[in-house]
Design a protein around this motif. Structure first.
Motif, PDB file in Angstrom:
ATOM      1  N   ILE A   5       9.982   3.413  -8.866  1.00 23.69           N
ATOM      2  CA  ILE A   5       9.130   3.947  -9.923  1.00 23.69           C
ATOM      3  C   ILE A   5       9.947   4.959 -10.717  1.00 23.69           C
ATOM      4  N   ARG A   6      10.444   4.485 -11.844  1.00 27.51           N
ATOM      5  CA  ARG A   6      11.275   5.309 -12.738  1.00 27.51           C
ATOM      6  C   ARG A   6      12.427   5.987 -12.003  1.00 27.51           C
ATOM      7  N   GLY A   7      13.129   5.188 -11.197  1.00 26.75           N
ATOM      8  CA  GLY A   7      14.330   5.682 -10.530  1.00 26.75           C
ATOM      9  C   GLY A   7      14.104   6.281  -9.164  1.00 26.75           C
ATOM     10  N   SER A   8      12.854   6.500  -8.796  1.00 29.49           N
ATOM     11  CA  SER A   8      12.541   7.047  -7.477  1.00 29.49           C
ATOM     12  C   SER A   8      11.997   5.934  -6.587  1.00 29.49           C
ATOM     13  N   HIS A   9      12.584   5.775  -5.412  1.00 33.76           N
ATOM     14  CA  HIS A   9      12.142   4.723  -4.490  1.00 33.76           C
ATOM     15  C   HIS A   9      11.002   5.246  -3.625  1.00 33.76           C
ATOM     16  N   GLU A  10       9.793   4.874  -4.001  1.00 32.54           N
ATOM     17  CA  GLU A  10       8.598   5.336  -3.302  1.00 32.54           C
ATOM     18  C   GLU A  10       8.284   4.410  -2.126  1.00 32.54           C
ATOM     19  N   PRO A  11       7.993   4.951  -0.932  1.00 31.41           N
ATOM     20  CA  PRO A  11       7.748   4.102   0.245  1.00 31.41           C
ATOM     21  C   PRO A  11       6.398   3.390   0.175  1.00 31.41           C
ATOM     22  N   TYR A  12       6.407   2.126   0.563  1.00 27.82           N
ATOM     23  CA  TYR A  12       5.198   1.306   0.597  1.00 27.82           C
ATOM     24  C   TYR A  12       5.137   0.518   1.890  1.00 27.82           C
ATOM     25  N   ASP A  13       3.921   0.254   2.354  1.00 31.47           N
ATOM     26  CA  ASP A  13       3.707  -0.595   3.521  1.00 31.47           C
ATOM     27  C   ASP A  13       3.367  -2.006   3.056  1.00 31.47           C
ATOM     28  N   VAL A  14       4.030  -2.997   3.661  1.00 31.72           N
ATOM     29  CA  VAL A  14       3.728  -4.402   3.367  1.00 31.72           C
ATOM     30  C   VAL A  14       2.513  -4.817   4.200  1.00 31.72           C
ATOM     31  N   VAL A  15       1.483  -5.356   3.535  1.00 28.27           N
ATOM     32  CA  VAL A  15       0.269  -5.782   4.228  1.00 28.27           C
ATOM     33  C   VAL A  15      -0.103  -7.192   3.790  1.00 28.27           C
ATOM     34  N   ALA A  16      -0.911  -7.839   4.618  1.00 25.57           N
ATOM     35  CA  ALA A  16      -1.398  -9.171   4.268  1.00 25.57           C
ATOM     36  C   ALA A  16      -2.495  -9.047   3.207  1.00 25.57           C
ATOM     37  N   LEU A  17      -2.561 -10.022   2.321  1.00 23.29           N
ATOM     38  CA  LEU A  17      -3.636 -10.089   1.338  1.00 23.29           C
ATOM     39  C   LEU A  17      -4.834 -10.818   1.931  1.00 23.29           C
ATOM     40  N   PRO A  18      -6.059 -10.484   1.516  1.00 22.58           N
ATOM     41  CA  PRO A  18      -6.403  -9.463   0.538  1.00 22.58           C
ATOM     42  C   PRO A  18      -6.431  -8.058   1.143  1.00 22.58           C
ATOM     43  N   PHE A  19      -6.445  -7.049   0.268  1.00 19.52           N
ATOM     44  CA  PHE A  19      -6.580  -5.675   0.737  1.00 19.52           C
ATOM     45  C   PHE A  19      -7.987  -5.430   1.264  1.00 19.52           C
TER      46      PHE A  19
ATOM     47  N   VAL B 290       0.859  -1.186   0.000  1.00 19.17           N
ATOM     48  CA  VAL B 290       0.000   0.000   0.000  1.00 19.17           C
ATOM     49  C   VAL B 290       0.895   1.236   0.000  1.00 19.17           C
ATOM     50  N   ALA B 291       0.657   2.140  -0.947  1.00 24.59           N
ATOM     51  CA  ALA B 291       1.511   3.315  -1.104  1.00 24.59           C
ATOM     52  C   ALA B 291       1.291   4.313   0.029  1.00 24.59           C
ATOM     53  N   ARG B 292       2.385   4.942   0.452  1.00 21.65           N
ATOM     54  CA  ARG B 292       2.261   6.070   1.365  1.00 21.65           C
ATOM     55  C   ARG B 292       2.046   7.360   0.586  1.00 21.65           C
ATOM     56  N   GLY B 293       2.474   7.372  -0.652  1.00 20.88           N
ATOM     57  CA  GLY B 293       2.287   8.541  -1.523  1.00 20.88           C
ATOM     58  C   GLY B 293       1.204   8.283  -2.549  1.00 20.88           C
ATOM     59  N   ARG B 294       1.311   8.951  -3.702  1.00 19.91           N
ATOM     60  CA  ARG B 294       0.269   8.883  -4.707  1.00 19.91           C
ATOM     61  C   ARG B 294       0.716   8.186  -5.990  1.00 19.91           C
ATOM     62  N   ARG B 295       1.992   7.826  -6.101  1.00 16.90           N
ATOM     63  CA  ARG B 295       2.467   7.252  -7.362  1.00 16.90           C
ATOM     64  C   ARG B 295       2.061   5.788  -7.466  1.00 16.90           C
ATOM     65  N   VAL B 296       1.618   5.406  -8.651  1.00 12.34           N
ATOM     66  CA  VAL B 296       1.034   4.078  -8.865  1.00 12.34           C
ATOM     67  C   VAL B 296       2.090   3.106  -9.390  1.00 12.34           C
ATOM     68  N   PRO B 297       2.281   1.975  -8.723  1.00 11.19           N
ATOM     69  CA  PRO B 297       3.218   0.956  -9.219  1.00 11.19           C
ATOM     70  C   PRO B 297       2.575   0.141 -10.330  1.00 11.19           C
ATOM     71  N   ARG B 298       3.390  -0.360 -11.239  1.00 17.90           N
ATOM     72  CA  ARG B 298       2.881  -1.189 -12.323  1.00 17.90           C
ATOM     73  C   ARG B 298       3.650  -2.506 -12.365  1.00 17.90           C
TER      74      ARG B 298
END
Length: 372
Positions: A353-367, A296-304
């Motif tokens: 994400i295109r060279g920028s390391h965006e912070p994410y939280d690791v969570v259990a699935l499902p969301f 889950v992203a802490r920011g707004r950039r979307v991973p692909r």
């Protein structure tokens, strides 16, 4: 018709009349969206959505040894499925790689329907046909025999109840029964790919438009909206459901994908891939493979899909699916990561994400998990 032209479902003209944005998907021209993807997604979460899934691949397996054939060809215990029930399973190569994930319906004592992903339907058909050698069973391509409509969301039982006398209350999850819906003969299955309660209706193609229109009318007071493949993808992502080509592939065994539970070693007889999968199970116990986790992203950039997952300056995994989550209001992703970084709450994990390391939280699935 040119072999490069996409196939069209029986509902094609109807989709276009509704203003759908169409897209090529696995050789089919399919509705991507009718309007707002977010509105379609939220309708399924809160009310109901109506989908055309006629691109899925139906394969009939019939005959005295149909169960024995499927037990040999697939990793699950299909002979143990009772008539009227369904089972999620997989078909693997001899080396254990996943060819496809499937739902198998037992329609009668010696009659089964295998439903494959659209992109793999021919591969599955060919494999089942080849593996049928020596069995008193017939494998038949039934893709042209069915249109498939799905009603998904909390209002779906009420919508369908107004159109059928079938015992919907008695229809369990992963079960199916024959019945008439708005006068149309159908196999009514309580299955889906959205994380919500819902039904999938297998009907003859010539009845598809009539049934769609009847469902649309019955859903008018329930907030039912037509939905495309785009929101189906974000719905299944929130529900932590794997997509072939993203979370599953021939490069992975079920154990690599964290789905070793679908492999039933206890069933009688040999099955394709048993030896390789036995080794894979042993490896997974001794040296855990990468684990499929939620991010889950802490920011707004979307991973692909394909983006590296990083921690401490090194690559620890790879994103398999990512999108903005309408329900969570944040970008989310599924990713395979090294086991030591897989625990929910693990610190210091990001996505490149295109060279920028965006912070994410690791969570259990499902969301997301629906309230029952």
């Amino acid at each position: 018709m040119s072999s490069t032209e996409p196939r069209r479902t029986a509902l094609d003209a109807l989709h276009r009349s509704l203003g759908a944005t169409m897209t090529d998907f696995a050789g089919w021209d399919m509705p991507l969206r009718y309007g707002s993807e977010r509105d379609e997604h939220n309708a399924v979460r809160t009310k109901a959505g109506l989908f055309d899934l006629s691109h899925m691949g139906e394969i009939a397996v019939t005959g005295p040894q149909a169960a024995a054939l499927l037990d040999h060809a697939l990793v699950g215990n299909i002979g143990g499925v009772k008539p009227g029930r369904a089972r999620y399973t997989m078909i693997c190569r001899e080396d254990g790689g996943i060819l496809d994930d499937l739902i198998v319906y037992r329609l009668g004592e010696t009659e089964y329907m295998v439903v494959a992903n659209a992109s793999n339907a021919q591969v599955v058909l060919d494999a089942l046909t080849e593996r049928a050698a020596g069995f008193d069973a017939e494998v038949r391509d039934d893709r042209d025999a069915y249109a498939l409509l799905a009603v998904q969301g909390p209002e779906s039982p009420a919508i369908l109840a107004g159109l059928t006398d079938a015992d919907l209350d008695g229809l369990k999850y992963y079960a199916g029964l024959p019945g008439a819906v708005a006068g149309v003969p159908a196999l009514i299955a309580r299955t889906g790919y959205t994380g919500e309660d819902g039904f999938e209706l297998f009907v003859k193609p010539e009845h598809a438009v009539e049934l769609w229109q009847a469902l649309t009318k019955a859903g008018e007071g329930h907030g039912l909206v037509p939905c495309g493949l785009s929101c189906r993808d974000t719905l299944r992502l929130e529900a932590g459901m794997p997509l072939y080509g993203n979370e599953l592939s021939t490069a992975l065994t079920p154990f690599d994908a964290g789905l070793g539970r679908v492999v039933k070693f206890e069933k009688e007889g040999d099955f394709v891939g048993r030896a390789a999968l036995t080794e894979a199970a042993g490896r997974a116990e001794q040296n855990p493979p990468r684990v499929l986790v939620g991010l889950v992203a802490r920011g707004r950039r979307v991973p692909r899909a394909g983006y590296p997952v990083v921690a401490g300056g090194e690559v620890i995994g790879e994103v398999t699916s990512g999108a903005p989550s309408p329900t969570l209001g944040k970008p989310i992703a599924m990713a395979y990561v090294d086991a030591r970084h897989a625990a929910p709450g693990t610190e210091g994990v990001g996505v490149d994400i295109r060279g920028s390391h965006e912070p994410y939280d690791v969570v259990a699935l499902p969301f997301y998990k629906r309230q029952k």
